[in-house]
Design an enzyme around this catalytic site. Structure first.
Site, PDB file in Angstrom:
ATOM      1  N   LYS A  28      88.871  91.721 -18.822  1.00 15.77           N
ATOM      2  CA  LYS A  28      87.493  91.911 -19.262  1.00 15.77           C
ATOM      3  C   LYS A  28      87.269  93.321 -19.820  1.00 15.77           C
ATOM      4  CE  LYS A  28      86.455  87.706 -18.541  1.00 15.77           C
ATOM      5  NZ  LYS A  28      86.174  86.939 -17.339  1.00 15.77           N
TER       6      LYS A  28
HETATM    7  C1  LIG Z   1      86.082  85.599 -16.626  1.00 18.05           C
HETATM    8  C2  LIG Z   1      84.870  84.728 -16.558  1.00 18.05           C
HETATM    9  C3  LIG Z   1      84.285  84.363 -15.341  1.00 18.05           C
HETATM   10  C4  LIG Z   1      84.944  84.605 -14.020  1.00 18.05           C
HETATM   11  O1  LIG Z   1      85.194  85.927 -13.732  1.00 18.05           O
HETATM   12  P1  LIG Z   1      86.050  86.298 -12.421  1.00 18.05           P
HETATM   13  O2  LIG Z   1      85.708  87.734 -12.191  1.00 18.05           O
HETATM   14  O3  LIG Z   1      87.482  86.092 -12.789  1.00 18.05           O
HETATM   15  O4  LIG Z   1      85.626  85.414 -11.317  1.00 18.05           O
HETATM   16  C5  LIG Z   1      83.081  83.681 -15.350  1.00 18.05           C
HETATM   17  N1  LIG Z   1      82.497  83.331 -16.511  1.00 18.05           N
HETATM   18  C6  LIG Z   1      83.036  83.630 -17.706  1.00 18.05           C
HETATM   19  C7  LIG Z   1      82.309  83.231 -18.941  1.00 18.05           C
HETATM   20  C8  LIG Z   1      84.258  84.317 -17.773  1.00 18.05           C
HETATM   21  O5  LIG Z   1      84.803  84.578 -18.950  1.00 18.05           O
END
Ligand SMILES: *Cc1c(COP(=O)(O)O)cnc(C)c1O
Length: 384
Positions: free
Chosen positions: A186
Site C-alpha cells: 500500500k
Molecule cells: C488491501 C485492501 C484491503 C485489506 O487490507 P489489509 O490491511 O491487508 O487487511 C481492504 N480493501 C481494499 C480495497 C484493499 O485493497
C-alpha cells in the site's frame, strides 16, 4: 536489453524505518505501547486533528471493528462495490450480516450510487465505498446518498492515503469511520497494519475496547497508570487486532515520508499518461478540481483495437521483465460470493466487462527512472 525483473510492487523502506524498528526492539516494548500511541496521534494530526485514530493490525480488522461499532449484526445489509478486495465484504459476514454487491461507475470503477440506490432494502444499514486506486468517491454525492437512505458510511480507504476529496482529506470528513491499510504493497506500510479514523468519540472507544479482547483498558494504560496494573475488566467478547510497537515505529517514519512518496507516484503517473497517450488503452481517470489521486494503482484498460487481449498482455509484460496484476477480480466472480448470493455476471454488467480488459502496472515510490522507462518500453513494445 537484459534488465532484472521489475516486480509489480516493492515497499519503499529506507534506513530511517530500519533504525526506528531497531530502536523499538531495543526499547523493551514490542507490543502496543508508546510507538502505537504516538502513531495514532500523528496520523490524526496529519488529517488535520479533531479525529480519533485507532491503530489495528490490518485494514480487514479495521473494517470488522468499524462495522461492529456502528451496529452491523445478523441479517443487516451493507452495500459494497463488487470491484474491491474481498475484505470489504467478508468483514460484514464476520458479524452475520449480508454484503449487497453493487456495480461500478465505468469511468472510475468506484461504487455506482444509482445502482446502489436500486439495491437498498429495509434491511440496509450502511454503505462501504472503496476509493478505488486512490481516487475518492465524490463526497457530496456520497453524503447525499447515505442521508437519503438513512445509511451509515464506512469508507474503505485502503488505497486512499493521502487523497483529497472535494477539498477534504479522506478520513477528515464526517463519515462514521474511515479505514486505511498499511499492507506491504500500500501507499505507506507497516508490513501488516491499518488505521481506523472517526470523529465520534464513543465509536472510537468501542473500537479500542473490541480491538483488545473487549478489555476496557489497554495494556499500555495498565502499566503506565496509577491504578493497580493487574486489574482489568472484560466487557465484551472482543478480538485481538492491536498493532505492535515495532510496526508502529515503521509507520511513524512512513507517515512523515508520505507526501514525498505520494509526489513520486504522481510523477510516475504523469509519465505513464504521456507515454501511453497514442496507444490502444484507456488510461485511468484524473481527479476533478479540488480532489487528488493517491495513485496506489495505475489501472489501464485495453481497448478493442489493442493487438492482444488482457491475459496475453500480462504474459508478454512478464516476458519483457515487468510484473503486473489485476485489481480486481470482481467479488461476484469468486466462487464463495457467487454461490452464497447466487450472483451472475449480468447482475454487474459494468464490472464484468471492465474486468476482462483491466490490468494494473507497477507504480510504487521506490521505482527508479530506469524502472519507469522499463515499464514504458515494455507497454509500447506490445501495444505500440
Ligand atoms: C488491501 C485492501 C484491503 C485489506 O487490507 P489489509 O490491511 O491487508 O487487511 C481492504 N480493501 C481494499 C480495497 C484493499 O485493497
Amino acid at each position: 536489453m537484459n534488465r532484472a525483473f521489475l516486480p509489480f510492487a516493492r515497499p519503499d523502506i529506507g534506513e530511517e524505518e530500519i533504525a526506528a524498528v531497531a530502536d523499538a526492539m531495543r526499547s523493551g516494548w514490542l507490543t502496543t505501547g508508546p510507538n502505537a500511541s504516538a502513531f495514532e496521534k500523528e496520523f490524526a494530526e496529519f488529517l488535520g486533528g479533531g479525529r480519533f485514530a485507532v491503530a489495528v493490525n490490518s485494514a480487514t480488522a479495521g473494517l470488522h471493528l468499524a462495522y461492529e461499532a456502528i451496529g452491523v449484526g445478523p441479517g443487516d445489509q451493507v452495500l459494497v462495490p463488487t470491484w474491491t478486495f474481498t475484505s470489504t465484504a467478508e468483514a460484514v459476514r464476520y458479524l452475520g450480516g449480508d454484503p449487497v454487491l453493487v456495480d461500478v461507475d465505468p469511468r472510475t470503477l468506484c461504487i455506482d450510487l444509482a445502482d446502489a440506490a436500486r439495491r437498498v432494502t429495509e434491511r440496509t444499514v450502511a454503505v462501504a465505498p472503496v476509493h478505488y486506486a486512490g481516487l475518492a468517491v465524490p463526497d457530496a454525492a456520497l453524503t447525499a446518498f447515505a442521508a437519503a437512505h438513512g445509511l451509515k458510511v464506512v469508507e474503505d480507504a485502503a488505497h486512499a492515503f493521502p487523497t483529497l476529496n472535494e477539498g477534504t482529506l479522506v478520513g477528515a470528513g464526517r463519515h462514521a469511520a474511515t479505514v486505511f491499510s498499511f499492507y506491504a504493497t500500500k501507499t505507506m506500510t507497516t508490513g501488516e497494519g491499518g488505521m481506523i479514523v472517526t470523529a465520534d468519540e464513543a465509536l472510537a472507544a468501542r473500537m479500542r475496547t473490541m480491538r483488545l479482547h473487549g478489555i476496557n483498558r489497554d495494556v499500555f494504560d495498565r502499566y503506565s497508570s496509577s491504578k493497580p496494573s493487574w486489574h482489568y475488566d472484560v466487557v465484551a467478547p472482543g478480538y485481538k487486532y492491536n498493532l505492535t510497537d515495532t510496526a508502529a515505529a515503521m509507520g511513524r517514519v512512513q507517515l512523515r515520508r508520505a507526501p514525498e512518496m505520494m509526489a513520486r507516484r504522481a510523477a510516475i503517473a504523469d509519465r505513464f499518461d504521456a507515454a501511453f497517450a497514442d496507444l490502444p488503452v484507456q488510461r485511468p481517470p484524473r481527479a476533478a478540481e479540488g480532489s487528488s489521486h493517491a495513485w496506489h494503482i495505475y489501472n489501464v484498460r485495453l481497448t478493442e483495437d489493442a493487438p492482444v487481449g488482457r491475459d496475453r498482455f500480462i504474459e508478454l509484460m512478464a516476458e519483457a521483465g515487468v510484473g503486473t496484476s489485476v485489481h480486481f477480480i470482481p467479488l461476484h466472480l469468486h466462487p464463495y460470493w457467487r454461490d452464497t448470493y447466487r450472483l451472475a455476471p449480468d447482475d454487474f454488467p459494468v464490472a464484468s466487462a471492465e474486468f476482462e480488459r483491466s490490468v494494473s502496472l507497477p507504480i510504487f515510490s521506490a521505482m527508479s527512472d530506469a524502472d519507469v522507462e522499463h515499464v514504458v518500453g515494455a507497454v509500447r513494445g506490445i501495444l505500440g
